[in-house]
Design an enzyme around this catalytic site. Structure first.
Site, PDB file in Angstrom:
ATOM      1  N   SER A 125      -9.445 -13.689 -10.517  1.00  0.00           N
ATOM      2  CA  SER A 125      -9.033 -12.309 -10.242  1.00  0.00           C
ATOM      3  C   SER A 125     -10.220 -11.369 -10.084  1.00  0.00           C
ATOM      4  O   SER A 125     -11.242 -11.513 -10.769  1.00  0.00           O
ATOM      5  CB  SER A 125      -8.166 -11.846 -11.411  1.00  0.00           C
ATOM      6  OG  SER A 125      -8.037 -10.449 -11.412  1.00  0.00           O
ATOM      7  N   GLU A 127     -10.300  -8.646 -11.358  1.00  0.00           N
ATOM      8  CA  GLU A 127     -10.494  -8.013 -12.669  1.00  0.00           C
ATOM      9  C   GLU A 127     -11.727  -8.562 -13.377  1.00  0.00           C
ATOM     10  O   GLU A 127     -12.244  -7.942 -14.301  1.00  0.00           O
ATOM     11  CB  GLU A 127      -9.255  -8.233 -13.553  1.00  0.00           C
ATOM     12  CG  GLU A 127      -8.158  -7.225 -13.359  1.00  0.00           C
ATOM     13  CD  GLU A 127      -8.537  -5.813 -13.796  1.00  0.00           C
ATOM     14  OE1 GLU A 127      -8.820  -5.622 -14.988  1.00  0.00           O
ATOM     15  OE2 GLU A 127      -8.545  -4.914 -12.950  1.00  0.00           O
ATOM     16  N   TYR A 149      -7.601  -9.405 -20.466  1.00  0.00           N
ATOM     17  CA  TYR A 149      -7.148 -10.194 -19.306  1.00  0.00           C
ATOM     18  C   TYR A 149      -8.351 -10.626 -18.469  1.00  0.00           C
ATOM     19  O   TYR A 149      -8.495 -11.804 -18.117  1.00  0.00           O
ATOM     20  CB  TYR A 149      -6.187  -9.349 -18.454  1.00  0.00           C
ATOM     21  CG  TYR A 149      -5.838  -9.984 -17.120  1.00  0.00           C
ATOM     22  CD1 TYR A 149      -4.803 -10.909 -17.018  1.00  0.00           C
ATOM     23  CD2 TYR A 149      -6.546  -9.655 -15.959  1.00  0.00           C
ATOM     24  CE1 TYR A 149      -4.489 -11.499 -15.791  1.00  0.00           C
ATOM     25  CE2 TYR A 149      -6.240 -10.242 -14.735  1.00  0.00           C
ATOM     26  CZ  TYR A 149      -5.218 -11.166 -14.662  1.00  0.00           C
ATOM     27  OH  TYR A 149      -4.912 -11.749 -13.454  1.00  0.00           O
TER      28      TYR A 149
HETATM   29  P1  NAP Z   1       3.436 -13.133 -11.965  1.00  0.00           P
HETATM   30  O1  NAP Z   1       4.405 -12.638 -10.934  1.00  0.00           O
HETATM   31  O2  NAP Z   1       3.314 -12.397 -13.253  1.00  0.00           O
HETATM   32  O3  NAP Z   1       3.797 -14.673 -12.265  1.00  0.00           O
HETATM   33  C1  NAP Z   1       3.200 -15.354 -13.339  1.00  0.00           C
HETATM   34  C2  NAP Z   1       3.856 -16.718 -13.485  1.00  0.00           C
HETATM   35  O4  NAP Z   1       3.238 -17.413 -14.611  1.00  0.00           O
HETATM   36  C3  NAP Z   1       5.347 -16.695 -13.787  1.00  0.00           C
HETATM   37  O5  NAP Z   1       5.949 -17.733 -13.065  1.00  0.00           O
HETATM   38  C4  NAP Z   1       5.397 -16.975 -15.297  1.00  0.00           C
HETATM   39  O6  NAP Z   1       6.589 -17.599 -15.700  1.00  0.00           O
HETATM   40  C5  NAP Z   1       4.274 -17.975 -15.441  1.00  0.00           C
HETATM   41  N1  NAP Z   1       3.751 -18.135 -16.823  1.00  0.00           N
HETATM   42  C6  NAP Z   1       3.281 -17.186 -17.625  1.00  0.00           C
HETATM   43  N2  NAP Z   1       2.839 -17.729 -18.780  1.00  0.00           N
HETATM   44  C7  NAP Z   1       3.052 -19.079 -18.706  1.00  0.00           C
HETATM   45  C8  NAP Z   1       2.834 -20.201 -19.562  1.00  0.00           C
HETATM   46  N3  NAP Z   1       2.293 -20.068 -20.775  1.00  0.00           N
HETATM   47  N4  NAP Z   1       3.159 -21.445 -19.145  1.00  0.00           N
HETATM   48  C9  NAP Z   1       3.721 -21.613 -17.942  1.00  0.00           C
HETATM   49  N5  NAP Z   1       3.984 -20.598 -17.080  1.00  0.00           N
HETATM   50  C10 NAP Z   1       3.646 -19.347 -17.461  1.00  0.00           C
HETATM   51  O7  NAP Z   1       1.953 -13.201 -11.340  1.00  0.00           O
HETATM   52  P2  NAP Z   1       1.474 -13.245  -9.799  1.00  0.00           P
HETATM   53  O8  NAP Z   1       1.258 -11.854  -9.339  1.00  0.00           O
HETATM   54  O9  NAP Z   1       2.363 -14.158  -9.040  1.00  0.00           O
HETATM   55  O10 NAP Z   1       0.034 -13.887  -9.974  1.00  0.00           O
HETATM   56  C11 NAP Z   1      -0.157 -15.298  -9.913  1.00  0.00           C
HETATM   57  C12 NAP Z   1      -1.502 -15.635 -10.549  1.00  0.00           C
HETATM   58  O11 NAP Z   1      -2.550 -14.973  -9.845  1.00  0.00           O
HETATM   59  C13 NAP Z   1      -1.657 -15.216 -12.001  1.00  0.00           C
HETATM   60  O12 NAP Z   1      -2.464 -16.180 -12.629  1.00  0.00           O
HETATM   61  C14 NAP Z   1      -2.399 -13.885 -11.928  1.00  0.00           C
HETATM   62  O13 NAP Z   1      -3.107 -13.648 -13.112  1.00  0.00           O
HETATM   63  C15 NAP Z   1      -3.311 -14.167 -10.743  1.00  0.00           C
HETATM   64  N6  NAP Z   1      -3.735 -13.026  -9.946  1.00  0.00           N
HETATM   65  C16 NAP Z   1      -2.810 -12.161  -9.449  1.00  0.00           C
HETATM   66  C17 NAP Z   1      -3.225 -11.124  -8.632  1.00  0.00           C
HETATM   67  C18 NAP Z   1      -2.245 -10.165  -8.024  1.00  0.00           C
HETATM   68  O14 NAP Z   1      -2.670  -9.116  -7.562  1.00  0.00           O
HETATM   69  N7  NAP Z   1      -0.961 -10.495  -7.974  1.00  0.00           N
HETATM   70  C19 NAP Z   1      -4.585 -10.982  -8.324  1.00  0.00           C
HETATM   71  C20 NAP Z   1      -5.487 -11.909  -8.835  1.00  0.00           C
HETATM   72  C21 NAP Z   1      -5.057 -12.941  -9.635  1.00  0.00           C
HETATM   73  P3  NAP Z   1       7.854 -16.771 -16.279  1.00  0.00           P
HETATM   74  O15 NAP Z   1       8.672 -16.436 -15.068  1.00  0.00           O
HETATM   75  O16 NAP Z   1       8.491 -17.732 -17.195  1.00  0.00           O
HETATM   76  O17 NAP Z   1       7.302 -15.557 -16.979  1.00  0.00           O
HETATM   77  O1  F7E Z   2      -2.842  -1.308 -11.967  1.00  0.00           O
HETATM   78  C1  F7E Z   2      -3.454   2.295 -12.437  1.00  0.00           C
HETATM   79  C2  F7E Z   2      -4.030   1.365 -13.486  1.00  0.00           C
HETATM   80  O2  F7E Z   2      -1.198  -2.761 -13.187  1.00  0.00           O
HETATM   81  C3  F7E Z   2      -3.622  -0.860 -10.892  1.00  0.00           C
HETATM   82  C4  F7E Z   2      -2.685  -7.780 -11.697  1.00  0.00           C
HETATM   83  O3  F7E Z   2      -2.016  -8.492 -10.682  1.00  0.00           O
HETATM   84  O4  F7E Z   2      -4.335  -7.008 -10.138  1.00  0.00           O
HETATM   85  C5  F7E Z   2      -3.382  -6.571 -11.085  1.00  0.00           C
HETATM   86  O5  F7E Z   2      -4.007  -5.839 -12.129  1.00  0.00           O
HETATM   87  C6  F7E Z   2      -4.262   0.479 -11.246  1.00  0.00           C
HETATM   88  C7  F7E Z   2      -4.955   0.513 -12.619  1.00  0.00           C
HETATM   89  O6  F7E Z   2      -2.804  -3.778 -11.481  1.00  0.00           O
HETATM   90  C8  F7E Z   2      -0.138   3.252 -13.581  1.00  0.00           C
HETATM   91  O7  F7E Z   2      -4.694   2.107 -14.520  1.00  0.00           O
HETATM   92  C9  F7E Z   2      -1.895   4.257 -12.817  1.00  0.00           C
HETATM   93  O8  F7E Z   2      -6.202   1.138 -12.476  1.00  0.00           O
HETATM   94  O9  F7E Z   2      -0.928  -2.419 -10.691  1.00  0.00           O
HETATM   95  P1  F7E Z   2      -1.830  -2.583 -11.836  1.00  0.00           P
HETATM   96  P2  F7E Z   2      -4.205  -4.267 -12.093  1.00  0.00           P
HETATM   97  O10 F7E Z   2      -4.399  -3.817 -13.470  1.00  0.00           O
HETATM   98  O11 F7E Z   2      -5.257  -3.903 -11.086  1.00  0.00           O
HETATM   99  C10 F7E Z   2      -5.370  -7.852 -10.662  1.00  0.00           C
HETATM  100  C11 F7E Z   2      -6.267  -8.251  -9.508  1.00  0.00           C
HETATM  101  C12 F7E Z   2      -4.844  -8.996 -11.442  1.00  0.00           C
HETATM  102  O12 F7E Z   2      -5.434 -10.065 -11.480  1.00  0.00           O
HETATM  103  C13 F7E Z   2      -3.700  -8.712 -12.367  1.00  0.00           C
HETATM  104  O13 F7E Z   2      -3.007  -9.914 -12.708  1.00  0.00           O
HETATM  105  O14 F7E Z   2      -3.228   1.459 -11.308  1.00  0.00           O
HETATM  106  N1  F7E Z   2      -2.177   2.918 -12.838  1.00  0.00           N
HETATM  107  N2  F7E Z   2      -0.650   4.473 -13.277  1.00  0.00           N
HETATM  108  C14 F7E Z   2      -1.101   2.273 -13.303  1.00  0.00           C
HETATM  109  N3  F7E Z   2      -0.873   0.946 -13.486  1.00  0.00           N
HETATM  110  C15 F7E Z   2       0.346   0.583 -13.959  1.00  0.00           C
HETATM  111  N4  F7E Z   2       0.620  -0.735 -14.131  1.00  0.00           N
HETATM  112  N5  F7E Z   2       1.320   1.511 -14.265  1.00  0.00           N
HETATM  113  C16 F7E Z   2       1.128   2.843 -14.081  1.00  0.00           C
HETATM  114  O15 F7E Z   2       2.018   3.671 -14.360  1.00  0.00           O
END
Ligand code: NAP
Ligand code: F7E
Length: 333
Positions: A125, A127, A149
């Protein structure tokens, strides 16, 4: 051609559902891991339940991972399962580390033990860049994570690189910047905004509470990003890639555009709630995906304004459908 088998951990999540669709289109036999739940957590893959094969496995349980690999004998494993919500990582730092850090090592150990020829994708990520030391961020930018995270994902990233270097595993790490879609969880800011806009437009809500409006992110479309995951595992050699659009926008920009899409002014509805600020914020992320473009031939097809529009449109439909169901239920004797 002989059967190709792919296994996706976290198949019930946003990315898991899009990746499963892509793999099925490409002719794979697709397996996914799920956790038992007393309520339905398979909504995102409801339409795929006849085509994907689900198994119970948990990143906390090494034996369940070994048994799953022995049963499926996958050619490719995509490790998408994680605790993915950054704010929760301050409330549950240990569990986040168990899933997002040690969980990756458990899965890599299981692969090494069962079949070291399996190709492995790790969901790293942006992050990990945290308070980034340079702009934009690429594969060589040092990591300075700002949340439990981000710290846990940094371990997951390095253990993937380490298993590639130590044991010659075909292990890739995709450093993906934020990617969104109508399937995004409603706790993330993009979907929180588009869901909120739809509720306000349809008269179901009157305000939207947000935290830090000035944070900037590089937001792309999830469907584009799962294509990059697959491409990484089709190369001749394993490597790490940044996947991003190369454009950053603020949370305020997102809100302005989303409200404007339905003819409303965001200033009349958004309230800033200090309780939603994070203990340590990542102010600005913007990715440089030159390497992915050059080596994978990957590029995003959906840009920011289009992404906001498609999410608002999807939520207008979803909220209207929800309201219709409520009215019908209230009419039943
Ligand atoms: P998501 O919608 O939150 O999906 C996470 C998945 O992980 C769900 O299927 C969840 O299952 C499963 N899970 C959580 N804990 C587990 C465990 N202990 N054992 C087995 N399964 C588990 O996340 P996403 O947005 O699709 O992201 C996919 C991956 O990419 C994650 O690793 C996230 O950290 C990473 N990532 C996401 C982003 C983004 O912007 N979306 C960016 C960079 C990296 P349940 O349905 O049972 O909860
Ligand atoms: O926040 C600001 C908050 O929670 C984005 C995950 O998929 O991407 C995701 O992480 C920004 C932050 O995503 C609210 O402070 C303002 O600066 O949508 P987010 P994230 O934290 O960037 C990375 C790449 C991952 O890997 C993670 O799994 O938005 N913000 N107001 C808020 N954020 C939330 N959630 N809620 C608010 O009300």
């Amino acid at each position: 051609m002989s059967e190709r088998r792919a296994l996706v951990t976290g198949i019930s999540g946003q990315d898991g559902s899009y990746l499963a669709e892509l793999l099925l289109e490409k002719g794979y036999r697709v397996f996914g891991t799920v956790r038992r739940s007393s309520s339905d957590n398979l909504q995102r893959i409801q339409h795929l339940l006849r085509e994907v094969e689900l198994l119970h496995a948990d990143l906390l349980d090494e034996q369940s991972l070994i048994a799953m690999l022995r049963r499926v004998r996958p050619h490719e494993v995509y490790n998408l399962a994680a605790q993915s919500y950054v704010p929760l990582s301050w409330e549950q730092p240990i569990l986040t580390a168990e899933f997002n850090a040690v969980g990756v090592a458990r899965l890599l150990e299981a692969i090494r033990f069962v079949d070291p020829t399996i190709r492995f994708y790790q969901a790293s990520s942006s992050e990990m860049f945290g308070q980034a030391v340079e702009v934009p961020q690429n594969e060589d930018t040092p990591f300075r994570p700002r949340s439990p995270y981000g710290v846990a994902k940094t371990y997951g990233h390095y253990i993937t690189v380490n298993y590639r270097e130590s044991y010659g595993l075909f292990a890739c790490s995709g450093i993906l910047f934020n990617h969104e879609s109508p399937r995004r969880g409603k706790e993330f800011v993009s979907r929180k905004i588009t869901d909120g806009v739809a509720r306000i437009k349809l008269g179901i809500a009157s305000e939207l509470r947000l935290g830090n409006l000035s944070a900037r992110r590089d937001w792309g479309y999830a469907k584009d990003y799962v294509r990059a995951m697959w491409l990484m595992l089709q190369q001749d050699r394993p490597d790490d890639y940044v996947v991003a659009t190369g454009e950053a926008h603020s949370v305020e920009d997102f809100a302005r555009l989303a409200f404007a899409h339905v003819g409303l002014n965001w200033r009349n509805f958004v309230r800033v709630d200090p309780a939603l600020f994070r203990p340590a914020e990542v102010d600005r992320l913007i990715g440089d995906a030159t390497k992915a473009r050059r080596e994978l031939g990957w590029q995003p097809t959906v840009r920011f304004p289009e992404l906001v529009a498609l999410m608002v449109e999807a939520d207008l439909e979803a909220v209207a459908a929800e309201a219709r169901t409520r009215v019908e239920a209230s009419r039943r004797p």
